[in-house]
Motif scaffolding. Structure first.
Motif, PDB file in Angstrom:
ATOM      1  N   UNK A  35       2.278  -3.729 -18.287  1.00 34.80           N
ATOM      2  CA  UNK A  35       1.774  -2.367 -18.130  1.00 34.80           C
ATOM      3  C   UNK A  35       0.263  -2.308 -18.327  1.00 34.80           C
ATOM      4  N   UNK A  36      -0.234  -3.081 -19.268  1.00 33.09           N
ATOM      5  CA  UNK A  36      -1.680  -3.129 -19.488  1.00 33.09           C
ATOM      6  C   UNK A  36      -2.386  -3.791 -18.317  1.00 33.09           C
ATOM      7  N   UNK A  37      -1.744  -4.812 -17.733  1.00 34.87           N
ATOM      8  CA  UNK A  37      -2.299  -5.461 -16.542  1.00 34.87           C
ATOM      9  C   UNK A  37      -2.393  -4.460 -15.394  1.00 34.87           C
ATOM     10  N   UNK A  38      -1.317  -3.709 -15.182  1.00 38.23           N
ATOM     11  CA  UNK A  38      -1.308  -2.719 -14.105  1.00 38.23           C
ATOM     12  C   UNK A  38      -2.348  -1.628 -14.342  1.00 38.23           C
ATOM     13  N   UNK A  39      -2.463  -1.190 -15.607  1.00 32.87           N
ATOM     14  CA  UNK A  39      -3.440  -0.137 -15.929  1.00 32.87           C
ATOM     15  C   UNK A  39      -4.870  -0.626 -15.712  1.00 32.87           C
ATOM     16  N   UNK A  40      -5.128  -1.867 -16.095  1.00 32.89           N
ATOM     17  CA  UNK A  40      -6.466  -2.433 -15.905  1.00 32.89           C
ATOM     18  C   UNK A  40      -6.783  -2.560 -14.412  1.00 32.89           C
ATOM     19  N   UNK A  41      -5.810  -3.033 -13.638  1.00 33.52           N
ATOM     20  CA  UNK A  41      -6.022  -3.168 -12.196  1.00 33.52           C
ATOM     21  C   UNK A  41      -6.245  -1.816 -11.533  1.00 33.52           C
ATOM     22  N   UNK A  42      -5.566  -0.794 -12.030  1.00 35.94           N
ATOM     23  CA  UNK A  42      -5.757   0.550 -11.482  1.00 35.94           C
ATOM     24  C   UNK A  42      -7.176   1.046 -11.769  1.00 35.94           C
ATOM     25  N   UNK A  96      -0.643  -1.248  -4.565  1.00 37.57           N
ATOM     26  CA  UNK A  96       0.492  -0.800  -3.749  1.00 37.57           C
ATOM     27  C   UNK A  96       1.794  -1.441  -4.228  1.00 37.57           C
ATOM     28  N   UNK A  97       1.769  -2.757  -4.425  1.00 32.62           N
ATOM     29  CA  UNK A  97       2.987  -3.456  -4.827  1.00 32.62           C
ATOM     30  C   UNK A  97       3.272  -3.334  -6.324  1.00 32.62           C
ATOM     31  N   UNK A  98       2.319  -2.802  -7.079  1.00 31.89           N
ATOM     32  CA  UNK A  98       2.544  -2.578  -8.512  1.00 31.89           C
ATOM     33  C   UNK A  98       3.086  -1.191  -8.795  1.00 31.89           C
ATOM     34  N   UNK A  99       2.626  -0.203  -8.021  1.00 33.31           N
ATOM     35  CA  UNK A  99       2.965   1.188  -8.320  1.00 33.31           C
ATOM     36  C   UNK A  99       3.835   1.863  -7.260  1.00 33.31           C
ATOM     37  N   UNK A 100       3.549   1.641  -5.988  1.00 34.12           N
ATOM     38  CA  UNK A 100       4.214   2.401  -4.926  1.00 34.12           C
ATOM     39  C   UNK A 100       5.485   1.708  -4.428  1.00 34.12           C
ATOM     40  N   UNK A 101       5.339   0.560  -3.847  1.00 34.50           N
ATOM     41  CA  UNK A 101       6.506  -0.215  -3.404  1.00 34.50           C
ATOM     42  C   UNK A 101       6.598  -1.439  -4.303  1.00 34.50           C
ATOM     43  N   UNK A 102       7.237  -1.272  -5.429  1.00 36.55           N
ATOM     44  CA  UNK A 102       7.191  -2.280  -6.485  1.00 36.55           C
ATOM     45  C   UNK A 102       7.824  -3.598  -6.040  1.00 36.55           C
ATOM     46  N   UNK A 103       7.002  -4.641  -6.096  1.00 40.81           N
ATOM     47  CA  UNK A 103       7.447  -5.992  -5.769  1.00 40.81           C
ATOM     48  C   UNK A 103       6.545  -6.943  -6.552  1.00 40.81           C
ATOM     49  N   UNK A 104       7.060  -7.456  -7.640  1.00 32.63           N
ATOM     50  CA  UNK A 104       6.237  -8.248  -8.559  1.00 32.63           C
ATOM     51  C   UNK A 104       5.659  -9.498  -7.895  1.00 32.63           C
ATOM     52  N   UNK A 110      -1.249 -10.880  -4.436  1.00 36.66           N
ATOM     53  CA  UNK A 110      -2.441 -10.071  -4.161  1.00 36.66           C
ATOM     54  C   UNK A 110      -3.405 -10.105  -5.341  1.00 36.66           C
ATOM     55  N   UNK A 111      -2.851 -10.104  -6.547  1.00 36.67           N
ATOM     56  CA  UNK A 111      -3.672 -10.122  -7.753  1.00 36.67           C
ATOM     57  C   UNK A 111      -4.496 -11.401  -7.844  1.00 36.67           C
ATOM     58  N   UNK A 112      -3.838 -12.533  -7.675  1.00 37.30           N
ATOM     59  CA  UNK A 112      -4.534 -13.822  -7.749  1.00 37.30           C
ATOM     60  C   UNK A 112      -5.567 -13.943  -6.629  1.00 37.30           C
TER      61      UNK A 112
END
Length: 258
Positions: A35-42, A96-104, A110-112
């Motif tokens: 969750x912290x990773x997603x928040x930081x990326x946002x 997009x893949x973290x929040x909208x169409x979730x696919x880890x 995409x993150x890397x």
């Protein structure tokens, strides 16, 4: 001051790359959760979007944008624009893949990729300004300042997003190096262009004060597990303002000898 759009574009863009990098490292070291990773990326997405929106103002007319791609491969500026677009696209993909169409899995790819392209993007910015024709920019200090913004701006914003330990360590390292390098940098530009450098004293003073705030922020983040969100936001904002101030001084030093 006439290059303000580029000031925001470069500082916010480099800070966004720093957030992506530090948040991912923190997550891999299990110092922060998903969750912290997603928040930081946002937060990185928001900063990059703002930087791009302001940076477009530098064009004057949006229809000129295609002309900036004409020198792809041979022009540092064209390379910078393409890499910026690639980085932001991958940032958007991560969100997009973290929040909208979730696919880890896709989000991780995409993150890397965003981190790798983002680092090349920062390098490409340096190539635009490491110019022998501009004496006050023809120095390793130009490269150092750009990379330090990745640590300082990225570190402060990472702490704000909850990536406390990794962000604070990066912020501390960036601040210490920046403060150590500052006297030599000021001495260099003072000898290169005494008149222009004397006009930047206020901007450098603001950055130095904000770096001190950043160092205090890093210490608090390392010592205390919890902290006031409002205070962290205020400190992170101050750090970014300091980097913006230093970047204004950098652009103000532009001069081509006749």
């Amino acid at each position: 001051m006439h290059e303000l759009p580029l000031v925001f574009f470069t500082v916010l863009g480099q800070s966004a790359v720093g957030i992506f990098l530090l948040a991912f490292i923190s997550y891999q070291l299990k110092l922060s959760d998903g969750e912290q990773l997603k928040r930081a990326n946002l937060l990185a997405f928001v900063l990059m979007a703002i930087g791009l929106a302001i940076g477009i103002l530098h064009l004057g007319q949006i229809f000129r944008a295609p002309n900036m791609l004409a020198g792809l491969g041979r022009s540092p500026m064209s390379n910078e624009i393409v890499l910026c677009g690639a980085f932001f696209t991958l940032v958007c993909g991560t969100i997009f893949f973290s929040y909208l169409k979730k696919h880890s899995g896709f989000a991780r790819v995409c993150n890397v990729a965003a981190i790798l392209v983002g680092l090349v993007f920062v390098w490409s910015i340096i190539q635009v300004y490491q110019l022998k024709t501009v004496a006050s920019w023809d120095s390793l200090h130009t490269s150092l300042q750009m990379w330090l913004t990745v640590l300082v701006g990225g570190g402060a914003c990472a702490v704000l997003a909850g990536v406390r330990k990794t962000g604070a360590i990066a912020l501390s390292i960036g601040v210490v190096i920046s403060l150590i390098a500052k006297p030599d940098y000021i001495d260099f530009v003072s000898h290169t262009d005494p008149m222009l450098s004397s006009q930047q004293t206020l901007f450098w003073a603001v950055q130095t004060f904000c770096l001190a705030v950043g160092l205090l922020m890093a210490v608090v983040a390392l010592v205390k597990r919890e902290g006031s969100s409002a205070l962290l936001a205020l400190c992170a904002g101050a750090v970014v303002i300091g980097e913006l101030s230093a970047r204004i001084a950098f652009y103000n030093l532009w001069a081509i000898p006749m």
